[in-house]
Enzyme design. Structure first.
Site, PDB file in Angstrom:
ATOM      1  CD  GLU A 134     -23.076  -5.018  -7.184  1.00 34.92           C
ATOM      2  OE1 GLU A 134     -23.774  -4.311  -6.432  1.00 34.92           O
ATOM      3  OE2 GLU A 134     -22.203  -5.800  -6.769  1.00 34.92           O
ATOM      4  CB  SER A 423      31.980  15.419  11.126  1.00 34.49           C
ATOM      5  OG  SER A 423      32.432  15.612  12.450  1.00 34.49           O
TER       6      SER A 423
END
Length: 731
Positions: A134, A423
């Protein structure tokens, strides 16, 4: 030439080389000298020419001096207002939540994870990787690198972007200033979210770059290089919800930042340029390629020898097993939504949430969905599925909320979709009859029936096969999923009794829909009906499905503990055990035959298919776990050729087979009708025969002919009678 000897001789003279005047060629006239300009006029011209430049220079250096003074004042004023470096490490507005499975291992994270570090506490290789990648001049500049900015602008324009678009040429100090948002804290009243706040902080304009430079120089004035780098190591976002290098190291490698080697350090530093793109949990190879670039930079700048560089390239970083964990997103979202909002959503602390989640059971459920859809569903189908697996006390072990198994924050069909169960509701109709004392071999007539429903007209139920089967037992009616017997039992034992039992088990029952309630006309969620089946499995007690066990924070320790989801008794133990036996027949020789597990592991359950096939269900249980499966379309279109006894039963079988892989068969907690108590009248009512429902006599009648009462208050009808008597007596 004449010579002379003694003193009286003539003087020697050279011969005349030019003719005398008047002889030969006339002598050349001497050139005229140019007249000199007056010294005053020459000085005025020079001054006229140089005066503007001198004035401009004087203005420029004075302006520069004033600008430098103003800049110095601004830097000094900003530096004075900066807080101590330690207060800048954690800038999150909210805390984080780490979700642990039933074994105490992390499986999901919400919010940004963070753990503080210092430059001295991390691996030197990590520090070197960050600086090499960096800002190689970090330890020599004063916060701003004009050469770096100019180089970045040149690269941006060469690549066809604007000078401030793309590469920024920012130093680590400038990047830290941006991470700190130039000292502007997050204010919920000004930004609609933290994401909007961070996006605003990342905006790049000339004015903002100027303020960024001032703030960076102020940081250089206020803090040491080590303090600035420490702030950066704590503030940088590194993907996968990791804020700072310690959290990222724990997230990806399973150990702290002090233990990272060269390859791991390079991978972490490589994330800084684009955390999402190079996230190793998404694309490990791409992340490794970026790490190789970082290793090269470290070698070129002298941080790694050739041998160290080659060794790191030959042995790239690998992820910890839990880093690849992408399962349980639906479960995690559900737990986050169901837990206390103060700790789960609005927390400012870092919370550890221990849950009921079981990764192995989750993997089995996900595998079942993938297998069935890959092998039995046509390609391109938009049908969806959901699965829930829980223990008998309601502890949810696995949850699939849709076919997108890696989704987070998505629509969860297991908990949010309200659909008709069809059901699959029938067991609660028969539970009411069993709780009234009728055994499972009681009979009911399957013949045409028409019921007048006020406001709706005549209601005439039909069986799925379109036939009538005469007198059948309750067990056979449930196993074959006959509709007419279910409606008859519903009407004859009392709608209110059935509704009360269903509600107590956790299902919402809308009696306004009339007899159709018996066939599952009331909507529910998959997790609710699975919880209700878990209540049948545990002997008739209600359960509340739960996923959160304990909550703890770093500062306060355990702040909440869940002891279980068991509630009050809904039906008697005898009724529950008979119902389990009836439901086992559904799988043995009924509509749920495809749900039978290999290896002889007993299971019971019930199929469910709604009108026009819009929803298909299979809900059931083994001796240890209840599981529910739903299939359908999100837009409520009918399914094609799918019933509850088909694909949902297949998914149930595949999931439960995975759950019980290697387990010996365990008997279900059931009781056959022959072992049940003899039927008797409901306490407080006359023993008049019921037209459609008859009880077959048992070989050996039991002396106790009353319905079993539970310590928690008996069955639903008894509780209703007690309430009515209490109102009559004014108690």
């Amino acid at each position: 030439m004449a010579t002379s000897g003694g003193g009286g001789g003539r003087r020697l003279r050279a011969e005349r080389r030019t003719p005398p005047k008047g002889r030969g060629r006339p002598a050349k006239a001497a050139p005229k000298r140019k007249a000199r300009r007056p010294r005053r006029s020459r000085s005025l011209l020079r001054r006229a020419i140089t005066l503007p430049f001198r004035a401009l220079w004087a203005f420029a250096w004075r302006l520069s001096l004033v600008g430098a003074a103003v800049l110095a004042a601004m830097v000094a004023w900003t530096a004075i207002r900066l807080p101590p470096a330690a207060e800048m490490f954690d800038g999150r507005a909210r805390g984080s939540v780490t979700l642990l499975d039933r074994h105490g291992e992390p499986f999901a994270w919400r919010g940004d994870q963070y753990s503080p570090v210092t430059v001295d506490s991390v691996s030197p290789l990590l520090r070197d990787a960050v600086v090499a990648t960096e800002d190689r001049r970090f330890f020599s500049h004063l916060g701003v690198s004009p050469r770096g900015v100019a180089g970045a602008m040149r690269i941006n324009m060469r690549e066809g972007r604007g000078p401030l678009q793309g590469h920024g040429g920012s130093t680590i100090t400038q990047q830290t200033a941006k991470l700190l948002c130039l000292g502007t804290p997050y204010d919920p009243a000004e930004w609609e979210s933290e994401a909007a706040y961070e996006a605003d902080c990342r905006r790049t304009t000339l004015a903002r770059k100027a303020f960024e430079a001032i703030y960076a120089m102020a940081m250089e004035l206020r803090y040491s290089k080590e303090e600035i780098l420490t702030i950066y190591l704590n503030r940088a976002y590194l993907g996968a919800g990791a804020r700072g290098f310690e959290a990222a190291s724990q997230r990806y490698f399973g150990h702290g930042a002090e233990q990272v080697g060269a390859a791991e350090a390079a991978m972490l530093a490589g994330l800084l340029v684009a955390p999402s793109r190079y996230d190793p949990t998404r694309n490990l190879e791409r992340s490794r390629e970026r790490a190789e670039t970082v290793l090269r930079l470290m070698h070129e700048q002298g941080y790694l020898s050739q041998a160290e560089h080659d060794a790191a390239r030959a042995d790239p970083a690998t992820l910890a097993p839990r880093a690849r964990q992408s399962t349980g997103g639906y479960f995690a979202d559900w737990v986050m939504a169901s837990g206390p909002e103060f700790f789960m959503e609005d927390t400012t602390a870092d919370v550890m949430a221990r849950t009921t989640f079981d990764p192995a059971i989750q993997a089995a459920a996900e595998r079942a969905v993938e297998t069935v859809f890959a092998e039995q569903v046509r390609e391109g189908s938009e049908a969806e599925a959901a699965v829930v697996v829980m223990s008998a006390d309601g502890a949810v072990r696995a949850m699939v909320g849709g076919r997108d198994l890696d989704a987070t924050g998505a629509f969860n069909r297991a908990t949010m979709a309200r659909r008709q169960p069809g059901s699959a509701f029938k067991p609660f109709v028969y539970a009411a009859a069993l709780d009234l004392g009728y055994p499972a071999n009681s009979t009911v007539v399957d013949e045409p029936i028409t019921i007048r429903v006020p406001g709706s007209g005549a209601y005439t139920p039909r069986n799925y096969d379109g036939r009538f089967h005469g007198r059948v037992t309750l067990t056979e009616a449930l196993a074959r999923s006959y509709n007419i017997p279910a409606v008859r039992v519903f009407e004859e034992v009392g709608r209110e009794a059935v509704a009360q039992i269903a509600n107590d088990f956790g299902l919402d029952t809308d009696l306004a829909q009339g007899p159709a309630v018996a066939l599952g006309a009331s909507e529910t969620t998959l997790i609710s009906i699975t919880g209700a089946y878990a209540g049948i499995l545990n002997g008739g007690r209600s359960v509340t499905p739960y996923g959160l066990v304990t909550l703890s924070t770093r500062a306060d320790g355990t702040v909440m503990e869940q002891t279980g989801g068991m509630g009050e008794r809904v039906i008697s133990m005898d009724a529950a055990e008979q119902l389990v036996w009836m439901m086992s027949r559904v799988v043995e020789d009924g509509t749920g035959a495809r749900a039978a597990l290999p290896g002889g592991q007993p299971v019971a359950g019930k199929t469910g298919t709604t009108q026009e096939g819009r929803d298909a269900w299979f809900v059931g249980f083994s001796a240890d776990y209840a599981a529910g499966v739903w299939m359908g379309y999100d837009d409520n279109r009918p399914l094609t050729g799918v019933t509850g006894g088909g694909l949902p039963a297949d998914i149930f079988r595949e999931a439960m087979a995975g759950v019980h892989a290697g387990d010996p068969p365990r008997a279900l907690p059931m009781r056959t009708p022959e072992a049940a108590r003899a039927p008797g009248p409901v306490p407080g009512t006359a023993p008049t025969p019921v037209p459609g429902l008859a009880s077959q006599p048992l070989p050996v009648p039991q002396p106790d002919r009353t319905v079993a009462r539970s310590p928690e208050g008996g069955n639903a009808v008894e509780r209703a009678l007690i309430e009515v008597l209490g109102e009559i007596l004014g108690e």
